[in-house]
Design an enzyme around this catalytic site. Sequence first.
Site, PDB file in Angstrom:
ATOM      1  N   THR A  43       0.825  -1.203   0.000  1.00 18.93           N
ATOM      2  CA  THR A  43       0.000   0.000   0.000  1.00 18.93           C
ATOM      3  C   THR A  43       0.861   1.255   0.000  1.00 18.93           C
ATOM      4  OG1 THR A  43      -1.768  -1.155   1.165  1.00 18.93           O
ATOM      5  CG2 THR A  43      -1.803   1.247   1.259  1.00 18.93           C
TER       6      THR A  43
ATOM      7  N   TYR B 116       7.196 -11.385   5.047  1.00 22.61           N
ATOM      8  CA  TYR B 116       6.013 -10.832   4.375  1.00 22.61           C
ATOM      9  C   TYR B 116       5.637 -11.764   3.224  1.00 22.61           C
ATOM     10  CZ  TYR B 116       3.165  -7.215   1.977  1.00 22.61           C
ATOM     11  OH  TYR B 116       2.173  -6.499   1.354  1.00 22.61           O
TER      12      TYR B 116
ATOM     13  N   LYS C  61       3.621 -11.751   8.206  1.00 25.66           N
ATOM     14  CA  LYS C  61       2.488 -10.999   7.652  1.00 25.66           C
ATOM     15  C   LYS C  61       1.975 -11.818   6.482  1.00 25.66           C
ATOM     16  CE  LYS C  61       1.077  -6.652   5.464  1.00 25.66           C
ATOM     17  NZ  LYS C  61       0.493  -7.184   4.226  1.00 25.66           N
TER      18      LYS C  61
ATOM     19  N   SER D 150      -0.400 -12.480   3.604  1.00 24.22           N
ATOM     20  CA  SER D 150      -1.344 -11.877   2.647  1.00 24.22           C
ATOM     21  C   SER D 150      -1.648 -12.868   1.533  1.00 24.22           C
ATOM     22  CB  SER D 150      -0.767 -10.577   2.079  1.00 24.22           C
ATOM     23  OG  SER D 150      -0.568  -9.621   3.092  1.00 24.22           O
TER      24      SER D 150
ATOM     25  N   GLY E 216      -3.246 -10.424   6.345  1.00 22.17           N
ATOM     26  CA  GLY E 216      -3.061  -9.303   5.439  1.00 22.17           C
ATOM     27  C   GLY E 216      -4.137  -9.085   4.402  1.00 22.17           C
TER      28      GLY E 216
ATOM     29  N   ASP F 190      -7.895  -7.742   4.351  1.00 21.04           N
ATOM     30  CA  ASP F 190      -8.924  -7.136   5.203  1.00 21.04           C
ATOM     31  C   ASP F 190     -10.309  -7.744   4.982  1.00 21.04           C
ATOM     32  OD1 ASP F 190      -6.630  -5.627   5.123  1.00 21.04           O
ATOM     33  OD2 ASP F 190      -7.618  -3.700   4.872  1.00 21.04           O
ATOM     34  N   GLU F 191     -10.591  -8.117   3.736  1.00 23.93           N
ATOM     35  CA  GLU F 191     -11.909  -8.649   3.393  1.00 23.93           C
ATOM     36  C   GLU F 191     -12.157 -10.043   3.963  1.00 23.93           C
ATOM     37  OE1 GLU F 191      -9.309  -9.317  -0.339  1.00 23.93           O
ATOM     38  OE2 GLU F 191      -9.360  -8.040   1.445  1.00 23.93           O
TER      39      GLU F 191
ATOM     40  N   SER G  56      -4.709  -2.083   4.327  1.00 19.18           N
ATOM     41  CA  SER G  56      -4.854  -0.719   3.828  1.00 19.18           C
ATOM     42  C   SER G  56      -6.154  -0.061   4.248  1.00 19.18           C
ATOM     43  CB  SER G  56      -4.742  -0.710   2.302  1.00 19.18           C
ATOM     44  OG  SER G  56      -5.806  -1.450   1.718  1.00 19.18           O
TER      45      SER G  56
END
Length: 305
Positions: free
Chosen positions: A50, A140, A170, A172, A195, A197-198, A214
Amino acid sequence: MDHHLPKHAIISAPFTPMNADGSINLEVIPGMAAFLASNGVKGAFICGSTGEGPSLTLEERKNMFLAWGESCPAGFTTIAMVGGNCQPDAIELSRYARDAGMHAIAIIPPSYFPVHSVEYLVQYCAEIAAVVPEMPVYYYHIPVLTGVNFSMYAFLEIAETKIPNLVGIKYSHSNLMDFHRCTQFRDRKYTMLWGRDEELLAALSMGADGAVGSTYNYHMPVYQRLLEAFGKGDIYQARFYQNKSVEAIALLHQYGGLSAGKAIMQMIGKDCGPPRTPIRTLTEAETNALYEALVAIGFFEDCSV
């Protein structure tokens, strides 16, 4: 090496503020840090995806680390994203992050020349982590951008003895089985930060220790209510707030992801400027259409303003 995050800590992945000419606008950062902290965010993941970290120069990333180190509110955790295609740069950035007052670093793998094995991935990360042995280190994991997609459970099995200052990942990626196994590794030895959000609610049910993302820059009230409902065992209410997140993120995807995120920051009065090429800026018509679509789902009623 002291590292502690509150249970279910929400960490923002802040945008890198830019001027109209594409230069970094460091003057925005103190206000941004205070804004995030006032909305319940517990930390910031600096120069990540982000934050357009891979599009910034080495000097710009150093300046970002320093500005955030100087602006960090009390009790706020800063994680500096290092790594990438040039390992010497990652090593230099790691040392600078330490000296700039960052609390931890996160290592992203190289994405141009392929990483052929999880063993070599661990070696690559270990060589970076070793230069700051006193700092907590995260890996990450974002295969959609790096193309590096090994089992993170397998990564931990090897890294446990090779990277003594590794504290977590992290994560994602949508492999919830692998994520869950990582949360249970050695009796929850590592901090697993989600990582996407949804899918926060799904990750919490799988044992996530916290999250980095983000939309926590501007939609925190929704996630605060989601966490409260989850903590009370009210899964129906938690789903309700997760759906609010999903509806907003669907619009983000429709209007260009990061481009739309920076447009939203401008809409809520926290202008972070345009994104840097190759990410394009939304046209005026696109920005207006996004605004109307967000109004239609009640986005600004739940927004951090």
